[in-house]
Motif scaffolding. Structure first.
Motif, PDB file in Angstrom:
ATOM      1  N   ASP A  60       0.840  -1.183   0.000  1.00 30.02           N
ATOM      2  CA  ASP A  60       0.000   0.000   0.000  1.00 30.02           C
ATOM      3  C   ASP A  60       0.880   1.240   0.000  1.00 30.02           C
ATOM      4  N   GLU A  61       0.434   2.273  -0.695  1.00 26.80           N
ATOM      5  CA  GLU A  61       1.254   3.478  -0.816  1.00 26.80           C
ATOM      6  C   GLU A  61       1.468   4.184   0.519  1.00 26.80           C
ATOM      7  N   SER A  62       0.705   3.814   1.541  1.00 29.93           N
ATOM      8  CA  SER A  62       0.902   4.432   2.857  1.00 29.93           C
ATOM      9  C   SER A  62       2.287   4.131   3.420  1.00 29.93           C
ATOM     10  N   ARG A 117      10.271   3.710   5.782  1.00 25.83           N
ATOM     11  CA  ARG A 117      10.477   4.497   4.565  1.00 25.83           C
ATOM     12  C   ARG A 117      11.819   4.153   3.917  1.00 25.83           C
ATOM     13  N   TYR A 153       5.020   4.468   1.917  1.00 23.25           N
ATOM     14  CA  TYR A 153       5.931   5.528   1.490  1.00 23.25           C
ATOM     15  C   TYR A 153       5.952   6.669   2.506  1.00 23.25           C
ATOM     16  N   HIS A 154       4.869   6.805   3.266  1.00 20.90           N
ATOM     17  CA  HIS A 154       4.735   7.922   4.203  1.00 20.90           C
ATOM     18  C   HIS A 154       4.645   7.441   5.644  1.00 20.90           C
ATOM     19  N   ASP A 155       5.105   6.221   5.898  1.00 18.54           N
ATOM     20  CA  ASP A 155       5.045   5.665   7.256  1.00 18.54           C
ATOM     21  C   ASP A 155       5.829   6.556   8.215  1.00 18.54           C
TER      22      ASP A 155
END
Length: 204
Positions: free
Chosen positions: A102-104, A114, A106-108
């Motif tokens: 999930d693209e989340s 990250r 990338y912003h963990d």
């Protein structure tokens, strides 16, 4: 055409089903190591193998491959293949044939997550470059027809993120139609690698 390892061809073919592992923060960190990525890629593409065989292929020590295989197993990426193991000889196989996340991630909020995502993406990009370079260097070794059938195209479009998602999904769906196509059993069929890169670019 490049030579094949006869033992691998007869006893250690990779599974045909295309299943994908959805990564979470823990499994992403567990995979994000250059040698682990190489080991998993090799097992997926070339089928089950022992730690010593993998060490020979990758130019590593069997101790290193054994350790990282156990780490991959702890995170559910590889497992024993009892059908091939004899005595103390331990054969490993990939559990899934692909990964996604999930693209989340990338912003963990965790910088280690990250960083793991960045490492994995760079390793994938490096592998794509190596595969393409290998094809260019060895294309004359392949039978007539393969050079003309291969492709190295690039395109520039103007799209919003939603349209790019739709385009990517449609291309993936088209590729999936060919996984179990009758042509896969043709006498002149070979494993074909497809690389799909789609990303925005600044307009200077």
């Amino acid at each position: 055409m490049p030579e094949k390892d006869e033992k691998d061809e007869k006893t250690a073919k990779a599974p045909q089903k295309h299943d994908t592992r959805m990564l979470d923060p823990r499994s992403l960190r567990g995979l994000a190591h250059p040698l682990r990525i190489q080991l998993l890629r090799t097992l997926r593409h070339q089928g089950p193998a022992t730690a010593s065989r993998l060490a020979e292929r990758l130019g590593e020590s069997s101790g290193a491959t054994s350790y990282h295989l156990r780490q991959l197993a702890a995170h559910g990426f590889v497992e024993d293949d009892p059908a091939l193991g004899k005595g103390r000889e331990r054969w490993w196989k990939a559990v899934q044939q692909g990964i996604s996340w999930d693209e989340s991630l990338y912003h963990d909020p965790d910088p280690e997550v990250r960083g793991a995502a960045d490492l994995l993406l760079h390793e994938v990009a490096t592998n794509h470059t190596q595969e393409l370079s290998t094809w260019i260097a060895t294309r004359d070794d392949w039978p007539d027809g393969w050079a003309g059938a291969s492709d190295m195209s690039d395109f520039t479009l103007r799209l919003p993120p939603g349209a790019l998602r739709e385009l990517t999904a449609r291309m993936h769906a088209l590729i999936d139609e060919y996984r179990d196509a009758p042509e896969a059993e043709a006498p002149d069929a070979a494993r074909v690698r497809l690389h799909l890169h789609a990303f925005p670019q600044r307009e200077d």
